[in-house]
Design a protein around this motif. Sequence first.
Motif, PDB file in Angstrom:
ATOM      1  N   ALA A  18      -2.501  -4.750  -3.988  1.00  0.00           N
ATOM      2  CA  ALA A  18      -1.921  -3.494  -3.507  1.00  0.00           C
ATOM      3  C   ALA A  18      -2.925  -2.366  -3.635  1.00  0.00           C
ATOM      4  O   ALA A  18      -3.741  -2.335  -4.555  1.00  0.00           O
ATOM      5  CB  ALA A  18      -0.650  -3.146  -4.282  1.00  0.00           C
ATOM      6  N   VAL A  19      -2.861  -1.434  -2.686  1.00  0.00           N
ATOM      7  CA  VAL A  19      -3.600  -0.183  -2.750  1.00  0.00           C
ATOM      8  C   VAL A  19      -2.653   0.861  -3.344  1.00  0.00           C
ATOM      9  O   VAL A  19      -1.554   1.077  -2.838  1.00  0.00           O
ATOM     10  CB  VAL A  19      -4.060   0.281  -1.361  1.00  0.00           C
ATOM     11  N   LEU A  20      -3.080   1.489  -4.421  1.00  0.00           N
ATOM     12  CA  LEU A  20      -2.257   2.453  -5.124  1.00  0.00           C
ATOM     13  C   LEU A  20      -2.914   3.825  -5.096  1.00  0.00           C
ATOM     14  O   LEU A  20      -4.095   3.956  -4.766  1.00  0.00           O
ATOM     15  CB  LEU A  20      -2.048   2.017  -6.582  1.00  0.00           C
ATOM     16  N   LEU A  60      -6.688   3.427  -6.076  1.00  0.00           N
ATOM     17  CA  LEU A  60      -6.919   2.258  -6.915  1.00  0.00           C
ATOM     18  C   LEU A  60      -6.543   0.994  -6.152  1.00  0.00           C
ATOM     19  O   LEU A  60      -5.720   1.017  -5.234  1.00  0.00           O
ATOM     20  CB  LEU A  60      -6.089   2.324  -8.204  1.00  0.00           C
ATOM     21  N   LEU A  61      -7.150  -0.105  -6.563  1.00  0.00           N
ATOM     22  CA  LEU A  61      -6.803  -1.421  -6.049  1.00  0.00           C
ATOM     23  C   LEU A  61      -6.280  -2.236  -7.223  1.00  0.00           C
ATOM     24  O   LEU A  61      -6.831  -2.173  -8.328  1.00  0.00           O
ATOM     25  CB  LEU A  61      -8.036  -2.095  -5.442  1.00  0.00           C
ATOM     26  N   SER A  92       0.830  -1.206   0.000  1.00  0.00           N
ATOM     27  CA  SER A  92       0.000   0.000   0.000  1.00  0.00           C
ATOM     28  C   SER A  92       0.858   1.248   0.000  1.00  0.00           C
ATOM     29  O   SER A  92       1.918   1.292   0.634  1.00  0.00           O
ATOM     30  CB  SER A  92      -0.910   0.024   1.231  1.00  0.00           C
ATOM     31  N   VAL A  93       0.396   2.268  -0.721  1.00  0.00           N
ATOM     32  CA  VAL A  93       0.908   3.618  -0.529  1.00  0.00           C
ATOM     33  C   VAL A  93       0.170   4.209   0.667  1.00  0.00           C
ATOM     34  O   VAL A  93      -0.660   3.555   1.287  1.00  0.00           O
ATOM     35  CB  VAL A  93       0.695   4.475  -1.799  1.00  0.00           C
ATOM     36  N   GLY A  94       0.470   5.472   0.983  1.00  0.00           N
ATOM     37  CA  GLY A  94      -0.150   6.087   2.156  1.00  0.00           C
ATOM     38  C   GLY A  94      -1.574   6.526   1.890  1.00  0.00           C
ATOM     39  O   GLY A  94      -1.822   7.691   1.566  1.00  0.00           O
ATOM     40  N   THR A  95      -2.522   5.618   2.008  1.00  0.00           N
ATOM     41  CA  THR A  95      -3.932   5.928   1.803  1.00  0.00           C
ATOM     42  C   THR A  95      -4.735   5.390   2.984  1.00  0.00           C
ATOM     43  O   THR A  95      -4.231   4.568   3.760  1.00  0.00           O
ATOM     44  CB  THR A  95      -4.477   5.287   0.507  1.00  0.00           C
ATOM     45  N   PRO A  96      -5.978   5.795   3.127  1.00  0.00           N
ATOM     46  CA  PRO A  96      -6.799   5.293   4.232  1.00  0.00           C
ATOM     47  C   PRO A  96      -7.417   3.934   3.967  1.00  0.00           C
ATOM     48  O   PRO A  96      -8.225   3.463   4.767  1.00  0.00           O
ATOM     49  CB  PRO A  96      -7.891   6.377   4.353  1.00  0.00           C
ATOM     50  N   PHE A  97      -7.076   3.286   2.865  1.00  0.00           N
ATOM     51  CA  PHE A  97      -7.774   2.069   2.473  1.00  0.00           C
ATOM     52  C   PHE A  97      -7.102   0.789   2.941  1.00  0.00           C
ATOM     53  O   PHE A  97      -7.700  -0.284   2.847  1.00  0.00           O
ATOM     54  CB  PHE A  97      -7.915   2.018   0.943  1.00  0.00           C
ATOM     55  N   LEU A  98      -5.869   0.857   3.434  1.00  0.00           N
ATOM     56  CA  LEU A  98      -5.156  -0.378   3.758  1.00  0.00           C
ATOM     57  C   LEU A  98      -5.880  -1.187   4.830  1.00  0.00           C
ATOM     58  O   LEU A  98      -6.062  -2.398   4.686  1.00  0.00           O
ATOM     59  CB  LEU A  98      -3.727  -0.058   4.208  1.00  0.00           C
ATOM     60  N   GLY A  99      -6.282  -0.527   5.906  1.00  0.00           N
ATOM     61  CA  GLY A  99      -6.990  -1.259   6.963  1.00  0.00           C
ATOM     62  C   GLY A  99      -8.266  -1.902   6.458  1.00  0.00           C
ATOM     63  O   GLY A  99      -8.567  -3.057   6.796  1.00  0.00           O
ATOM     64  N   GLY A 146       4.357  -1.104   3.348  1.00  0.00           N
ATOM     65  CA  GLY A 146       4.067   0.157   2.695  1.00  0.00           C
ATOM     66  C   GLY A 146       5.176   0.603   1.756  1.00  0.00           C
ATOM     67  O   GLY A 146       6.322   0.182   1.876  1.00  0.00           O
ATOM     68  N   GLN A 147       4.806   1.453   0.822  1.00  0.00           N
ATOM     69  CA  GLN A 147       5.737   2.107  -0.099  1.00  0.00           C
ATOM     70  C   GLN A 147       5.260   3.540  -0.277  1.00  0.00           C
ATOM     71  O   GLN A 147       4.065   3.819  -0.192  1.00  0.00           O
ATOM     72  CB  GLN A 147       5.752   1.408  -1.461  1.00  0.00           C
ATOM     73  N   HIS A 148       6.204   4.441  -0.570  1.00  0.00           N
ATOM     74  CA  HIS A 148       5.799   5.827  -0.802  1.00  0.00           C
ATOM     75  C   HIS A 148       5.138   5.991  -2.166  1.00  0.00           C
ATOM     76  O   HIS A 148       4.197   6.764  -2.320  1.00  0.00           O
ATOM     77  CB  HIS A 148       7.008   6.751  -0.700  1.00  0.00           C
TER      78      HIS A 148
END
Length: 321
Positions: free
Chosen positions: A146-148, A272-273, A101-108, A127-129
């Motif tokens: 991955a969450v992008l 995006l997913l 995941s990048v830094g988004t609110p969707f990972l959880g 995580g990745q930037h």
Amino acid sequence: MDLEIRHLRVVCAIAEAGSLTRAAAALRMTQPGLSAQLRRIENLLGGALFDRRRAGSAPTALGELVLARAHAILPGVDQLLADTERAARSAVAPTRLRVGSVGTPFLGHLLLAVRELLPGTEVTARGQHASGPLLDDLGAGRLEVAVLGAHPGQEPPAPDGVLLHPLVTEPLFALLPAEHPLADAAEVALDRLAEEDWAAPRMDGDRTREHWSSVCARTGRALRIPYEAEGRQLVEIVRAGLAVSLCQATFIEVPGVAVRPLAGNPLWYRHLLAWHRDGPLARHGAAVLRRVRAAHLDARPGSPAHERWRRQHPEEPPPPA
């Protein structure tokens, strides 16, 4: 003896190394063992494939022909093996699922959806930037999902077989020191914000800073960015009153900072997913998307600025891709 794929790999390894000694080391074989195998391959193909010289081994005319055919055949074989391996993995319930995941609110939300749909699966996350490395990992089989994130029209190209699925497109908001004069306004004009010193991510593959600068340039102002920072460091610079910045609409305000919409909604961000079409999540993809979107809507009241903006713009269309 019949010719096998491994024999073609041996011939290519010798040509690439330029000598039997170096090729043997690369293949983790002994030099006599490799020489014996090469002789058997040459006997099978009807002639010498390499001229052995003191300086190394050079392909003969027959060797050049075999190498040309091998270089045409082996990539297709490798792709076949990779595709069948992924297909075999997707046909059974996965025992491990790696999430990026990048830094988004969707990972959880994504982790909870995966646990619900695939009970008993070991789920890990990292995580990745930027989105680019995550896409590379998906294509290479080092991640399953991955969450992008990307700005509309700047979505990174996906490797072969990796599918991108839009989740939500939302505006970017101003991130201000709590005591900043602009924090008293209901919304902030971008041209006024552009007059300030900024904290912004460094220039890298996700093009965030490039996008911010290009949109702000339409106001006739070039951004002053004395502070390069990301994540917690960026927030702390803003909290200290040293700079302003931008944040996702779902950013949860912390003491010392204020989040305000930008007038006219000039900047947007697309979540995006992504997963591989032959990966273990492919057959659960539609259900995962539904659950993640629903969870995001339920969590929106946790960001007051976002919730106020959504009430004021219930039909605001996202920008075109």
